[in-house]
Enzyme design. Structure first.
Site, mmCIF file in Angstrom:
data_model
loop_
_atom_site.group_PDB
_atom_site.id
_atom_site.type_symbol
_atom_site.label_atom_id
_atom_site.label_comp_id
_atom_site.label_asym_id
_atom_site.label_seq_id
_atom_site.Cartn_x
_atom_site.Cartn_y
_atom_site.Cartn_z
ATOM 1 C CG ASP A 166 -24.010 -26.231 -5.145
ATOM 2 O OD1 ASP A 166 -24.056 -27.335 -4.640
ATOM 3 O OD2 ASP A 166 -23.187 -26.007 -5.996
ATOM 4 C CD GLU A 193 -26.445 -30.545 -5.101
ATOM 5 O OE1 GLU A 193 -25.354 -31.158 -5.417
ATOM 6 O OE2 GLU A 193 -26.553 -29.446 -5.985
ATOM 7 C CG ASP A 240 -19.539 -23.779 -7.100
ATOM 8 O OD1 ASP A 240 -19.496 -24.782 -6.461
ATOM 9 O OD2 ASP A 240 -18.849 -23.397 -7.819
#
Length: 187
Positions: free
Chosen positions: A14, A74, A147
């Site tokens: 992420d 992501e 996260d």
């Protein structure tokens, strides 16, 4: 049928420039387990280029230590702040470049796709995604940074999207599915 490996290590990331989540998911057949779940904290680094260097060095270190096969990352979402998006894109690019340099396959997923594959709802909150992952894997529900679970969600999303079917051809209808999976039928 394409020859696919039975085991893969997926590095989920992420991206972020203050806090970057990462997770390593080991997959074997249709099962998976979490090997690593953590974050890179860069809040004390002021220089944006020092942050990028730090990201590059840490991702290279993770690759050398764990030898992942795949990067699942992501994709940046489109926000109103162009500067934030530019910083996020740079961080993502550094992670992708390090992974490609190591010979890894790279896959990118939208936040909506990730949430959909974990919770069934593309509009789920980070907390809902984290709670679902805590039910799926033996990880602590008191994770300091979401996260980290976001990174795990990307890796799990990839695993779910590319589950390997071992020894069976893909069923084209219910009758063939049932005949190929008689062991899964509850009587």
């Amino acid at each position: 049928m394409e020859n696919q490996p039975t085991q893969q290590k997926i590095l989920g990331v992420d991206p972020g420039t203050n806090i970057m989540g990462y997770a390593l998911l080991n997959t074997n057949l249709n099962k998976s387990d979490v090997e690593v779940l953590s974050v890179l904290k860069m809040t004390k680094l002021v220089d944006p280029y020092a942050k990028l260097k730090y990201i590059y060095e840490r991702i290279n270190g993770l690759i050398e230590q764990y030898h992942p096969d795949i990067l699942a990352i992501e994709a940046p979402f489109y926000g109103k702040n162009v500067q934030s998006m530019l910083k996020l894109g740079r961080a993502q690019g550094i992670v992708i470049a390090a992974s490609l340099h190591a010979g890894m396959e790279v896959y990118e997923y939208s936040p909506r796709k990730i949430k959909q594959s974990i919770t069934g709802n593309g509009n789920a909150s980070k907390e809902q995604v984290s709670a679902m992952l805590c039910r799926m894997y033996p990880i602590s529900e008191s994770i300091e940074y979401l996260d980290a679970t976001d990174a795990l969600a990307v890796a799990v999303c990839h695993h779910l999207q590319h589950k390997v079917v071992f020894g069976k051809s893909k069923a084209t209808d219910w009758k063939s599915f049932i005949s190929q999976n008689s062991d899964r039928i509850v009587k």
